[in-house]
Design a protein around this motif. Sequence first.
Motif, PDB file in Angstrom:
ATOM      1  N   ILE A   1       0.860  -1.189   0.000  1.00 40.13           N
ATOM      2  CA  ILE A   1       0.000   0.000   0.000  1.00 40.13           C
ATOM      3  C   ILE A   1       0.895   1.237   0.000  1.00 40.13           C
ATOM      4  O   ILE A   1       2.031   1.186   0.477  1.00 40.13           O
ATOM      5  N   CYS A   2       0.363   2.334  -0.508  1.00 41.68           N
ATOM      6  CA  CYS A   2       1.090   3.598  -0.375  1.00 41.68           C
ATOM      7  C   CYS A   2       0.079   4.710  -0.120  1.00 41.68           C
ATOM      8  O   CYS A   2      -1.134   4.485  -0.212  1.00 41.68           O
ATOM      9  N   SER A   3       0.579   5.880   0.218  1.00 44.46           N
ATOM     10  CA  SER A   3      -0.353   6.993   0.401  1.00 44.46           C
ATOM     11  C   SER A   3       0.232   8.263  -0.194  1.00 44.46           C
ATOM     12  O   SER A   3       1.460   8.404  -0.341  1.00 44.46           O
ATOM     13  N   PHE A   4      -0.672   9.156  -0.539  1.00 37.21           N
ATOM     14  CA  PHE A   4      -0.332  10.473  -1.092  1.00 37.21           C
ATOM     15  C   PHE A   4      -0.922  11.528  -0.169  1.00 37.21           C
ATOM     16  O   PHE A   4      -1.952  11.293   0.461  1.00 37.21           O
ATOM     17  N   GLU A   5      -0.289  12.691  -0.165  1.00 37.46           N
ATOM     18  CA  GLU A   5      -0.815  13.758   0.674  1.00 37.46           C
ATOM     19  C   GLU A   5      -1.821  14.573  -0.135  1.00 37.46           C
ATOM     20  O   GLU A   5      -1.501  15.061  -1.221  1.00 37.46           O
ATOM     21  N   ALA A   6      -3.018  14.702   0.390  1.00 37.04           N
ATOM     22  CA  ALA A   6      -4.045  15.533  -0.272  1.00 37.04           C
ATOM     23  C   ALA A   6      -5.182  15.717   0.716  1.00 37.04           C
ATOM     24  O   ALA A   6      -5.427  14.842   1.559  1.00 37.04           O
ATOM     25  N   PRO A   7      -5.904  16.834   0.604  1.00 38.59           N
ATOM     26  CA  PRO A   7      -7.038  17.016   1.509  1.00 38.59           C
ATOM     27  C   PRO A   7      -8.068  15.901   1.313  1.00 38.59           C
ATOM     28  O   PRO A   7      -8.238  15.418   0.190  1.00 38.59           O
ATOM     29  N   VAL A   8      -8.736  15.517   2.374  1.00 40.39           N
ATOM     30  CA  VAL A   8      -9.683  14.410   2.321  1.00 40.39           C
ATOM     31  C   VAL A   8     -10.793  14.692   1.312  1.00 40.39           C
ATOM     32  O   VAL A   8     -11.369  13.773   0.726  1.00 40.39           O
ATOM     33  N   THR A   9     -11.054  15.972   1.038  1.00 38.95           N
ATOM     34  CA  THR A   9     -12.111  16.332   0.083  1.00 38.95           C
ATOM     35  C   THR A   9     -11.705  16.072  -1.368  1.00 38.95           C
ATOM     36  O   THR A   9     -12.525  16.123  -2.261  1.00 38.95           O
ATOM     37  N   ASP A  10     -10.419  15.785  -1.609  1.00 41.22           N
ATOM     38  CA  ASP A  10      -9.983  15.541  -2.988  1.00 41.22           C
ATOM     39  C   ASP A  10     -10.370  14.146  -3.489  1.00 41.22           C
ATOM     40  O   ASP A  10     -10.447  13.920  -4.695  1.00 41.22           O
TER      41      ASP A  10
ATOM     42  N   THR B   1       4.846   9.651  -3.131  1.00 35.77           N
ATOM     43  CA  THR B   1       4.106   8.944  -2.079  1.00 35.77           C
ATOM     44  C   THR B   1       4.647   9.450  -0.740  1.00 35.77           C
ATOM     45  O   THR B   1       5.841   9.760  -0.625  1.00 35.77           O
ATOM     46  N   ILE B   2       3.782   9.551   0.272  1.00 41.22           N
ATOM     47  CA  ILE B   2       4.291   9.985   1.576  1.00 41.22           C
ATOM     48  C   ILE B   2       4.613   8.787   2.466  1.00 41.22           C
ATOM     49  O   ILE B   2       5.360   8.900   3.429  1.00 41.22           O
ATOM     50  N   LYS B   3       4.043   7.652   2.140  1.00 41.54           N
ATOM     51  CA  LYS B   3       4.319   6.463   2.949  1.00 41.54           C
ATOM     52  C   LYS B   3       4.102   5.226   2.076  1.00 41.54           C
ATOM     53  O   LYS B   3       3.235   5.242   1.193  1.00 41.54           O
ATOM     54  N   ARG B   4       4.879   4.193   2.338  1.00 37.86           N
ATOM     55  CA  ARG B   4       4.732   2.913   1.627  1.00 37.86           C
ATOM     56  C   ARG B   4       4.808   1.829   2.684  1.00 37.86           C
ATOM     57  O   ARG B   4       5.715   1.867   3.517  1.00 37.86           O
ATOM     58  N   TRP B   5       3.913   0.890   2.647  1.00 41.57           N
ATOM     59  CA  TRP B   5       3.973  -0.182   3.641  1.00 41.57           C
ATOM     60  C   TRP B   5       3.316  -1.447   3.094  1.00 41.57           C
ATOM     61  O   TRP B   5       2.787  -1.448   1.982  1.00 41.57           O
ATOM     62  N   ALA B   6       3.399  -2.515   3.877  1.00 37.62           N
ATOM     63  CA  ALA B   6       2.809  -3.788   3.443  1.00 37.62           C
ATOM     64  C   ALA B   6       2.279  -4.544   4.652  1.00 37.62           C
ATOM     65  O   ALA B   6       2.781  -4.382   5.759  1.00 37.62           O
ATOM     66  N   GLY B   7       1.264  -5.325   4.417  1.00 33.32           N
ATOM     67  CA  GLY B   7       0.720  -6.200   5.463  1.00 33.32           C
ATOM     68  C   GLY B   7       0.479  -7.577   4.874  1.00 33.32           C
ATOM     69  O   GLY B   7       0.481  -7.742   3.644  1.00 33.32           O
ATOM     70  N   LEU B   8       0.295  -8.553   5.737  1.00 30.89           N
ATOM     71  CA  LEU B   8       0.081  -9.927   5.280  1.00 30.89           C
ATOM     72  C   LEU B   8      -1.367 -10.323   5.541  1.00 30.89           C
ATOM     73  O   LEU B   8      -1.794 -10.430   6.694  1.00 30.89           O
ATOM     74  N   ARG B   9      -2.101 -10.498   4.441  1.00 34.32           N
ATOM     75  CA  ARG B   9      -3.493 -10.950   4.597  1.00 34.32           C
ATOM     76  C   ARG B   9      -3.499 -12.435   4.939  1.00 34.32           C
ATOM     77  O   ARG B   9      -2.747 -13.207   4.351  1.00 34.32           O
ATOM     78  N   PRO B  10      -4.382 -12.842   5.824  1.00 34.33           N
ATOM     79  CA  PRO B  10      -4.488 -14.281   6.122  1.00 34.33           C
ATOM     80  C   PRO B  10      -5.444 -14.940   5.129  1.00 34.33           C
ATOM     81  O   PRO B  10      -6.650 -14.736   5.188  1.00 34.33           O
ATOM     82  N   ALA B  11      -4.892 -15.712   4.206  1.00 31.59           N
ATOM     83  CA  ALA B  11      -5.706 -16.280   3.117  1.00 31.59           C
ATOM     84  C   ALA B  11      -5.971 -17.763   3.337  1.00 31.59           C
ATOM     85  O   ALA B  11      -5.162 -18.473   3.931  1.00 31.59           O
ATOM     86  N   THR B  12      -7.100 -18.212   2.818  1.00 30.52           N
ATOM     87  CA  THR B  12      -7.386 -19.651   2.800  1.00 30.52           C
ATOM     88  C   THR B  12      -7.566 -20.071   1.340  1.00 30.52           C
ATOM     89  O   THR B  12      -7.661 -19.218   0.457  1.00 30.52           O
ATOM     90  N   ARG B  13      -7.682 -21.378   1.117  1.00 31.06           N
ATOM     91  CA  ARG B  13      -7.761 -21.871  -0.259  1.00 31.06           C
ATOM     92  C   ARG B  13      -8.994 -21.391  -1.008  1.00 31.06           C
ATOM     93  O   ARG B  13      -8.977 -21.247  -2.216  1.00 31.06           O
ATOM     94  N   ASP B  14     -10.101 -21.191  -0.294  1.00 31.26           N
ATOM     95  CA  ASP B  14     -11.322 -20.752  -0.983  1.00 31.26           C
ATOM     96  C   ASP B  14     -11.664 -19.290  -0.706  1.00 31.26           C
ATOM     97  O   ASP B  14     -12.738 -18.814  -1.078  1.00 31.26           O
ATOM     98  N   GLY B  15     -10.746 -18.573  -0.054  1.00 29.39           N
ATOM     99  CA  GLY B  15     -10.965 -17.148   0.196  1.00 29.39           C
ATOM    100  C   GLY B  15     -11.938 -16.859   1.325  1.00 29.39           C
ATOM    101  O   GLY B  15     -12.242 -15.706   1.603  1.00 29.39           O
TER     102      GLY B  15
END
Length: 384
Positions: free
Chosen positions: A239-248, A307-321
């Motif tokens: 994931i990443c993020s950009f700086e901008a007002p929430v109204t954008d 980008t102002i931030k870049r990060w990653a997370g691990l989704r817990p997946a199963t075989r059928d989602g």
Amino acid sequence: MSGHVLIAGGGIIGLSCAFEAARRGSRVTVVEPNRFGGQASGAAAGMLAPYSENTEQPDVFFDLCRYSLDRYEQWVADVEYASGDQVEWMRTGSLNIAFHEADVLPMQTRLIWQNARGARAELVEGAALRSLEPRLTERAAAGLYCPAESHVFAPKLVAALYEACLRLGVQLIEHAGAIVAADSGTSSSLSGSGGVSITTASGARYEADRLVLCAGAWSGAYEQMLGFAPEVHPIRGQICSFEAPVTDVRHMVFTSQAYWVGKQNGAIVCGASEDVSGFDTTVTERGIDRLIRATDRTFPFLAGKPTIKRWAGLRPATRDGRPLIGVPDGAPNVIVAAGHYRNGILLSPGTAHIVGDLLDRKAPAVPLGEFRPDRFSRVAAGGF
Ligand code: GLY
């Protein structure tokens, strides 16, 4: 409910189950190897989007998502009251964008079944689309607007759940270190005593009457220690993020390539890759470049912005989602609540309520047949 409940994992699912069990009267201990909410829950964009995440046909998984969404209003009110904290819940609605006329037809099909299930969605084009999302590219052919979808700021929800648990007297063990053993308390397990336990690398042993397994992407290792087949695997989301007002970026905006969510702190969050990378949470140029290209195409005003931030997370997946929720065969004192994949934040109140019912030995309101934690080994053994 009574007795001592041990919860393995301090992400959103673990803390939600702890809050629910504690307010139903159990003594609760949560053991988290690292930081509470420090994995997928902290990385998540916090979308409560059962319609955008289920685009094909309604099924039992969609029904589970709706069941949980229906509980969110009361859940947030209860967590805010119990914690004294505010959860940032933005009822923005969502927009799913089609760039080509050919992609509008499937949206019309989707509109019919989703509206029959409470979406209140409409197809918007031209000036109507532009007035909903003024900074969206003019190349967008149409948008499916769904006012029933919203998003929370997941770190604030996690923090509020933590505080609520603390105030209810839940024992919260953070930075417990690696878990090296887990015992389901059945006659075939280590102790055969009926009591469950988990043991850390430093030798600390936590015992209780019931164990709830909520360890996100790490749940497979616990399943193995408990003598079950490991059915949860990590899928990295960058994931990443950009700086901008929430109204954008006014809505949660989805295309086939990415999604964008505007947070009140001025970050437009853009997600997310789906990579198989084991337990590696490194952010790659390739993963983020894809998101940047999708951003340039969808929101030209962000083109060229860093980008102002870049990060990653691990989704817990199963075989059928689908998640694993229920009591596995042969381990009556264990409840699995894992494998929530892309929908852990959305599914947290529903899962907590179901786990609360299972701890109370009551039939949950949602049929759990399709979510059985042992469903894959049963198929392999010809059990279905
Ligand atoms: N729920 C969005 C994601 O998993 O990226």
